[in-house]
Every structure is written in structure tokens, then in C-alpha cells.
Design a protein around this motif. Structure first.
Motif, PDB file in Angstrom:
ATOM      1  N   LEU A 238      22.818 119.355 -24.261  1.00  5.22           N
ATOM      2  CA  LEU A 238      22.359 118.363 -25.234  1.00  5.22           C
ATOM      3  C   LEU A 238      23.213 117.100 -25.191  1.00  5.22           C
ATOM      4  CD1 LEU A 238      21.555 120.680 -28.293  1.00  5.22           C
ATOM      5  CD2 LEU A 238      19.971 119.712 -26.622  1.00  5.22           C
ATOM      6  N   ILE A 239      24.529 117.267 -25.092  1.00  2.08           N
ATOM      7  CA  ILE A 239      25.400 116.090 -25.012  1.00  2.08           C
ATOM      8  C   ILE A 239      25.109 115.295 -23.733  1.00  2.08           C
ATOM      9  CG2 ILE A 239      27.789 115.292 -24.860  1.00  2.08           C
ATOM     10  CD1 ILE A 239      28.596 117.794 -26.435  1.00  2.08           C
ATOM     11  N   SER A 240      24.957 115.991 -22.626  1.00  2.70           N
ATOM     12  CA  SER A 240      24.727 115.322 -21.350  1.00  2.70           C
ATOM     13  C   SER A 240      23.386 114.601 -21.328  1.00  2.70           C
ATOM     14  CB  SER A 240      24.792 116.342 -20.208  1.00  2.70           C
ATOM     15  OG  SER A 240      26.057 116.985 -20.176  1.00  2.70           O
ATOM     16  N   ILE A 241      22.347 115.225 -21.873  1.00  2.00           N
ATOM     17  CA  ILE A 241      21.021 114.592 -21.892  1.00  2.00           C
ATOM     18  C   ILE A 241      21.059 113.301 -22.702  1.00  2.00           C
ATOM     19  CG2 ILE A 241      18.666 114.822 -22.778  1.00  2.00           C
ATOM     20  CD1 ILE A 241      18.730 117.736 -21.974  1.00  2.00           C
ATOM     21  N   ASN A 242      21.646 113.357 -23.890  1.00  2.00           N
ATOM     22  CA  ASN A 242      21.687 112.146 -24.711  1.00  2.00           C
ATOM     23  C   ASN A 242      22.585 111.074 -24.108  1.00  2.00           C
ATOM     24  OD1 ASN A 242      19.893 113.178 -26.517  1.00  2.00           O
ATOM     25  ND2 ASN A 242      21.293 113.308 -28.241  1.00  2.00           N
ATOM     26  N   LEU A 243      23.638 111.488 -23.426  1.00  5.72           N
ATOM     27  CA  LEU A 243      24.487 110.514 -22.734  1.00  5.72           C
ATOM     28  C   LEU A 243      23.700 109.802 -21.650  1.00  5.72           C
ATOM     29  CD1 LEU A 243      27.162 109.174 -22.004  1.00  5.72           C
ATOM     30  CD2 LEU A 243      27.745 111.225 -20.665  1.00  5.72           C
ATOM     31  N   ILE A 244      22.944 110.545 -20.870  1.00 11.05           N
ATOM     32  CA  ILE A 244      22.142 109.948 -19.797  1.00 11.05           C
ATOM     33  C   ILE A 244      21.076 109.017 -20.372  1.00 11.05           C
ATOM     34  CG2 ILE A 244      20.498 110.469 -17.960  1.00 11.05           C
ATOM     35  CD1 ILE A 244      22.076 113.058 -17.472  1.00 11.05           C
ATOM     36  N   LEU A 245      20.413 109.450 -21.444  1.00  8.38           N
ATOM     37  CA  LEU A 245      19.377 108.617 -22.059  1.00  8.38           C
ATOM     38  C   LEU A 245      19.960 107.327 -22.615  1.00  8.38           C
ATOM     39  CD1 LEU A 245      17.236 111.317 -23.939  1.00  8.38           C
ATOM     40  CD2 LEU A 245      16.695 110.139 -21.798  1.00  8.38           C
ATOM     41  N   CYS A 246      21.156 107.399 -23.194  1.00  8.08           N
ATOM     42  CA  CYS A 246      21.798 106.187 -23.711  1.00  8.08           C
ATOM     43  C   CYS A 246      22.165 105.232 -22.576  1.00  8.08           C
ATOM     44  CB  CYS A 246      23.043 106.555 -24.517  1.00  8.08           C
ATOM     45  SG  CYS A 246      22.699 107.355 -26.095  1.00  8.08           S
ATOM     46  N   LEU A 247      22.612 105.773 -21.463  1.00  7.27           N
ATOM     47  CA  LEU A 247      22.902 104.922 -20.305  1.00  7.27           C
ATOM     48  C   LEU A 247      21.635 104.257 -19.782  1.00  7.27           C
ATOM     49  CD1 LEU A 247      25.440 107.202 -18.361  1.00  7.27           C
ATOM     50  CD2 LEU A 247      25.943 105.097 -19.655  1.00  7.27           C
ATOM     51  N   ILE A 248      20.525 104.988 -19.806  1.00  9.54           N
ATOM     52  CA  ILE A 248      19.259 104.433 -19.314  1.00  9.54           C
ATOM     53  C   ILE A 248      18.798 103.271 -20.187  1.00  9.54           C
ATOM     54  CG2 ILE A 248      16.794 104.927 -19.006  1.00  9.54           C
ATOM     55  CD1 ILE A 248      17.574 107.732 -18.093  1.00  9.54           C
ATOM     56  N   VAL A 249      18.785 103.459 -21.508  1.00  5.87           N
ATOM     57  CA  VAL A 249      18.300 102.378 -22.377  1.00  5.87           C
ATOM     58  C   VAL A 249      19.253 101.187 -22.336  1.00  5.87           C
ATOM     59  CG1 VAL A 249      17.043 103.956 -23.897  1.00  5.87           C
ATOM     60  CG2 VAL A 249      19.417 103.377 -24.430  1.00  5.87           C
ATOM     61  N   SER A 250      20.547 101.429 -22.140  1.00  8.13           N
ATOM     62  CA  SER A 250      21.496 100.321 -22.031  1.00  8.13           C
ATOM     63  C   SER A 250      21.233  99.515 -20.758  1.00  8.13           C
ATOM     64  CB  SER A 250      22.932 100.846 -22.036  1.00  8.13           C
ATOM     65  OG  SER A 250      23.242 101.495 -23.256  1.00  8.13           O
ATOM     66  N   ALA A 251      20.947 100.213 -19.665  1.00 11.32           N
ATOM     67  CA  ALA A 251      20.651  99.517 -18.410  1.00 11.32           C
ATOM     68  C   ALA A 251      19.340  98.760 -18.494  1.00 11.32           C
ATOM     69  CB  ALA A 251      20.622 100.529 -17.261  1.00 11.32           C
ATOM     70  N   VAL A 252      18.342  99.375 -19.120  1.00  5.91           N
ATOM     71  CA  VAL A 252      17.037  98.720 -19.236  1.00  5.91           C
ATOM     72  C   VAL A 252      17.142  97.453 -20.081  1.00  5.91           C
ATOM     73  CG1 VAL A 252      14.700  98.970 -20.189  1.00  5.91           C
ATOM     74  CG2 VAL A 252      15.718 100.834 -18.873  1.00  5.91           C
ATOM     75  N   SER A 253      17.991  97.459 -21.103  1.00  5.57           N
ATOM     76  CA  SER A 253      18.081  96.320 -22.014  1.00  5.57           C
ATOM     77  C   SER A 253      18.571  95.047 -21.337  1.00  5.57           C
ATOM     78  CB  SER A 253      18.996  96.655 -23.189  1.00  5.57           C
ATOM     79  OG  SER A 253      20.342  96.814 -22.752  1.00  5.57           O
ATOM     80  N   ILE A 254      19.243  95.157 -20.197  1.00  7.80           N
ATOM     81  CA  ILE A 254      19.758  93.956 -19.520  1.00  7.80           C
ATOM     82  C   ILE A 254      19.072  93.707 -18.192  1.00  7.80           C
ATOM     83  CG2 ILE A 254      22.019  94.034 -20.642  1.00  7.80           C
ATOM     84  CD1 ILE A 254      23.115  95.460 -18.190  1.00  7.80           C
ATOM     85  N   LEU A 255      17.960  94.376 -17.929  1.00  8.94           N
ATOM     86  CA  LEU A 255      17.207  94.094 -16.715  1.00  8.94           C
ATOM     87  C   LEU A 255      16.640  92.676 -16.757  1.00  8.94           C
ATOM     88  CD1 LEU A 255      15.215  97.424 -16.183  1.00  8.94           C
ATOM     89  CD2 LEU A 255      17.196  96.602 -14.884  1.00  8.94           C
TER      90      LEU A 255
END
Length: 449
Positions: A238-255
């Protein structure tokens, strides 16, 4: 003479409680919109019920009540009269569930009553915006009646109502947080552009760094305290999944494509959403029903004493305290603020009316509440009451740490249901934030400004 004037002033303030509109002709309240005052008073009712629940669940309250002569059964007599009131019947988890039921029933009643109210010309709008003393009596009456509900299956069934309502309220929290993050970023970027001051950009970068630093620290602490080298697989996943999802939305926000479609989107919003997601993850892990993987697991019975095999722990855990603070902020946010974004206003049904009837009185300094809803309500009455209903269920679950009681109210357990509800709400929030980023690209014909 002074006493007479004081009594007259007091009587004029009583009209605030019994009048057809809050403080419409009352000098004891500041100038404000009718709609704002009504929402604040209903929110005060919710906070009052929450305060009563907190008092009733505090360990040691029953012991203190027994010190009052003649108050509880077995606490002595007053003037030879012995009371037969069992104080344990209106304290502890039972009291919190019944207070939650009473507040939910109160707001549900008004949600049904206010369906399709379009303006203050509707007679039901008078009920919405006045008669506060009688509303308070109604809430007290429902609360007293709730304590006469038989035990048995009530708490077990009401637990699942609380779970569903809390899930929906967490989604409302996430929606408000996303809106707040976008408004915050737009305000600072607009100030930076208008003043040509680099200080605004420095503040933006500093706050973003603090949010990400706090999130990274929290993730490390979650891995340390809620996982083990061997076992605790659920927590690690659960920690790893949410960490990955947070990294994804952070990367998408600056595309580049996202920045072109939404110039104000950036890492400030993403960092705030990330921090809140990590908090939800922490709250979920605090409900994992395995002592080896959950150092904050509380094991208690209805008399607030630990079982023989478990160490004594405090009743409230840290996630519950943070959840209580977030609850207060969100309910106040719902009560006093309208979004800067039309799409959010339409979704939350809180689009403010531009009509300002009675505004002249406010401009001249008169202390009165003016009716700003003659041509249309500034918020949906039914939806507002439903939000407070969900808030009442959320605070009920928060005060009981999302623990499920058995029918005897003597054994509390932390179910996996609470874990998955919180985790799924965090995923739903991340998907909602991701949609706010990509929506202008997916639907180019719509105006998302």
C-alpha cells in the motif's frame, strides 16, 4: 435604568434565535449575508454535537461523574433521594454512535425538507434561515431519543453507515483540497506576475519543498514503523503503490502539454495532494488489525481498560487527532467559502448569487443580516445538509478510530474494511486530481479556465 436597557438588549438578541431570518433586524450581530450566517449556525450545531461526543468518550469521565453525589447510580444520595441513573449508558462508544445518529438524522431531515428550494421567497427558506431556538430543541429531542434505541445490532449496522458516509466525506475533503491548491497557486503566480517580485516565486518554491520534504519523511517513517523486513506485505504494497501514484501525478503536473493547457498548474498543487495522500495512507495503516504491523493498534473494551494480553494505550491515536482538525477546517470551508472555479461551484452546488439585496445597509455600517437570495439561493440547501450529514458520520468514525464494536459493545476490533475504505479514497482523490490536469486536453472544447 441600566438594568432595563440590558434586559431590552438581551431580548433583542433573543430574536436572533426565534426570528424568521438570522439576525435580520438584530443589532447584536455583524453585517453579513443571510446565507453565510445560516451555514455557520448549522455548522455550529455540528461542532456542538462533536464536542459532546468528545466529552462522552474521554476516559475517566464516568469516574468523575460518580464523584457527584446523587448524579449516578451508586454515587450516594442528595436529601435522602437515591438516583438510579446508569452513567455508563450515555458514555463511551455507545454515546458517540448515538450522537452521530442524532446529528445525521437532524441534517437528513432538513436535507429532505429543503429539496428544490429556489429562492428565499419559498416559505421553506424561512425555516432554513431562522427559528434557531426551535431547531436546537429539535436536535436535543432527537439526541435524547437516540439514547433509547436498543443496543443489539444497532451499533454493528450503524458502523457500516458510518463507513460509507466517511468515504464520501473524504472525497469531498479531497475535492476541496484540490480546489484550494489550485486557487493558492493561481493567487501567488498572479501576485508574482503583477508585482514582478521574485519573492512570490521563492515562497512558492519554499512551500513546495516543505510539502515534499514532509511527504518523503512521512513515507520513510511509515516503512520503519508499519512494515517489517519479514511480513507486513500489505503495508509495504500500500505504501509503495501510493508513493508511485504520487510520483506519477507530480510528473504529469509539469508536463509541457499540461503546462500549455493550464499555465497555473504545477508542483505546489501536486505536493499538497501528495502530503494529504500520505496522511490517508498513514490513517489506513493505523487500522491494520495486526499488532506486529501496527504499533498504534488500540485494543480496548467498552470500559476503556486494555485486555489482559495487551499493553495499556491511549484512546486516541495521532491520525484521529489530525482527522479531527481536517474535519473542522473542511466544514468551515464548506460553510463560508465559494470556489473561484465555476466547475467546482457547479459540482459542489455552491455557486454564489450576484444579487445583493440589502447590501446598502451593510455599506452604511448597520448591523444586520441582509437577504441575498431573493432571486435565487446562493447554495443548494439540500446538498449543504447532506455534506453536514456525511461530516457527522465521518467524525463519528474518527472519534471511535474506525473500530467496529460487537453487539455487546464490550469488544472493539479494527477491521480491514476501514483500511480499504481509506486507501480506496486516496486512490479516488489522486484520480480526481489527475483528471483536473488532463481534462483540458481530453475535452478541448470545454472552458476550464
Amino acid at each position: 435604568m441600566g438594568a432595563c436597557l440590558g434586559v431590552c438588549s438581551l431580548l433583542s438578541c433573543v430574536s436572533c434565535l426565534c426570528g424568521s431570518a438570522p439576525c435580520l433586524l438584530c443589532g447584536c450581530c455583524p453585517s453579513a449575508k443571510n446565507s453565510t450566517i445560516s451555514r455557520l449556525i448549522f455548522t455550529f450545531f455540528l461542532f456542538l454535537g462533536t464536542l459532546v461526543s468528545i466529552i462522552m468518550i474521554i476516559p475517566g469521565v464516568e469516574k468523575e461523574l460518580h464523584k457527584l453525589p446523587g448524579f449516578c447510580e451508586g454515587s450516594g444520595s442528595v436529601l435522602g433521594v437515591q438516583t438510579h441513573v446508569d452513567c455508563s449508558s450515555f458514555l463511551g462508544l455507545k454515546a458517540v454512535y448515538r450522537m452521530g445518529f442524532a446529528m445525521a438524522a437532524f441534517f437528513f431531515f432538513f436535507a429532505i425538507l429543503m429539496v428544490c428550494v429556489r429562492s428565499s421567497k419559498d416559505p421553506r427558506a424561512t425555516v432554513q434561515n431562522g427559528f434557531w431556538f426551535f431547531k436546537f430543541l429539535l436536535l436535543v429531542g432527537i439526541t435524547v431519543g437516540a439514547f433509547y434505541i436498543p443496543d443489539g445490532a444497532f451499533t454493528s449496522v450503524w458502523f457500516y453507515f458510518g463507513v460509507v458516509g466517511s468515504f464520501l466525506f473524504i472525497l469531498i475533503q479531497l475535492l476541496l483540497l484540490i480546489d484550494f491548491a489550485h486557487s493558492w497557486s493561481q493567487l501567488w503566480l498572479r501576485n508574482a506576475g503583477e508585482s514582478n517580485a521574485k519573492g512570490w516565486y521563492a515562497a512558492l518554491c519554499t512551500v513546495t519543498f516543505i510539502f515534499y520534504a514532509a511527504s518523503i519523511t512521512a513515507i520513510v517513517l511509515l516503512y520503519i514503523y508499519y512494515t517489517k523486513p519479514e511480513g507486513c506485505t500489505e503495508g509495504k504494497v500500500l505504501i509503495s503503490i501510493n508513493l508511485i501514484l504520487c510520483l506519477i501525478v507530480s510528473a504529469v503536473s509539469i508536463l509541457p502539454k499540461i503546462q500549455e493547457a493550464q499555465p497555473h498548474s504545477g508542483l505546489l498543487q501536486a505536493s499538497l495532494i501528495t502530503l494529504y495522500t500520505i496522511y490517508i495512507t498513514w490513517a489506513a495503516l493505523a487500522n491494520v488489525p495486526m499488532q506486529a504491523c501496527n504499533p498504534t493498534l488500540l485494543v480496548r473494551n467498552s470500559t476503556s481498560s486494555a485486555t489482559a494480553t495487551q499493553p495499556l494505550t491511549t484512546w486516541w491515536d495521532a491520525p484521529s487527532i489530525v482527522g479531527l482538525l481536517i474535519f473542522i477546517l473542511c466544514t468551515l470551508f464548506i460553510s463560508i467559502r465559494s470556489s473561484d472555479h465555476p466547475e467546482v461551484n457547479k459540482l459542489m452546488l455552491t455557486e454564489e448569487s450576484t444579487v445583493r439585496v440589502g447590501g446598502e445597509a451593510a455599506e452604511h455600517g448597520e448591523h444586520r443580516a441582509y437577504d441575498n437570495e431573493q432571486d435565487g439561493v446562493s447554495y443548494n440547501y439540500t446538498f449543504f445538509h447532506l455534506c453536514l450529514l456525511l461530516a457527522a458520520l465521518y467524525i463519528m468514525m474518527t472519534l471511535t478510530n474506525w473500530y467496529r464494536p460487537d453487539e455487546s459493545l464490550r469488544v472493539l476490533s479494527s477491521p480491514w474494511t476501514a483500511v480499504w475504505v481509506k486507501i480506496s479514497s486516496s486512490w479516488a482523490g489522486l484520480l480526481l486530481y489527475l483528471w483536473t490536469l488532463v481534462a483540458p486536453l481530453v475535452l478541448p472544447d470545454r472552458d476550464f479556465s
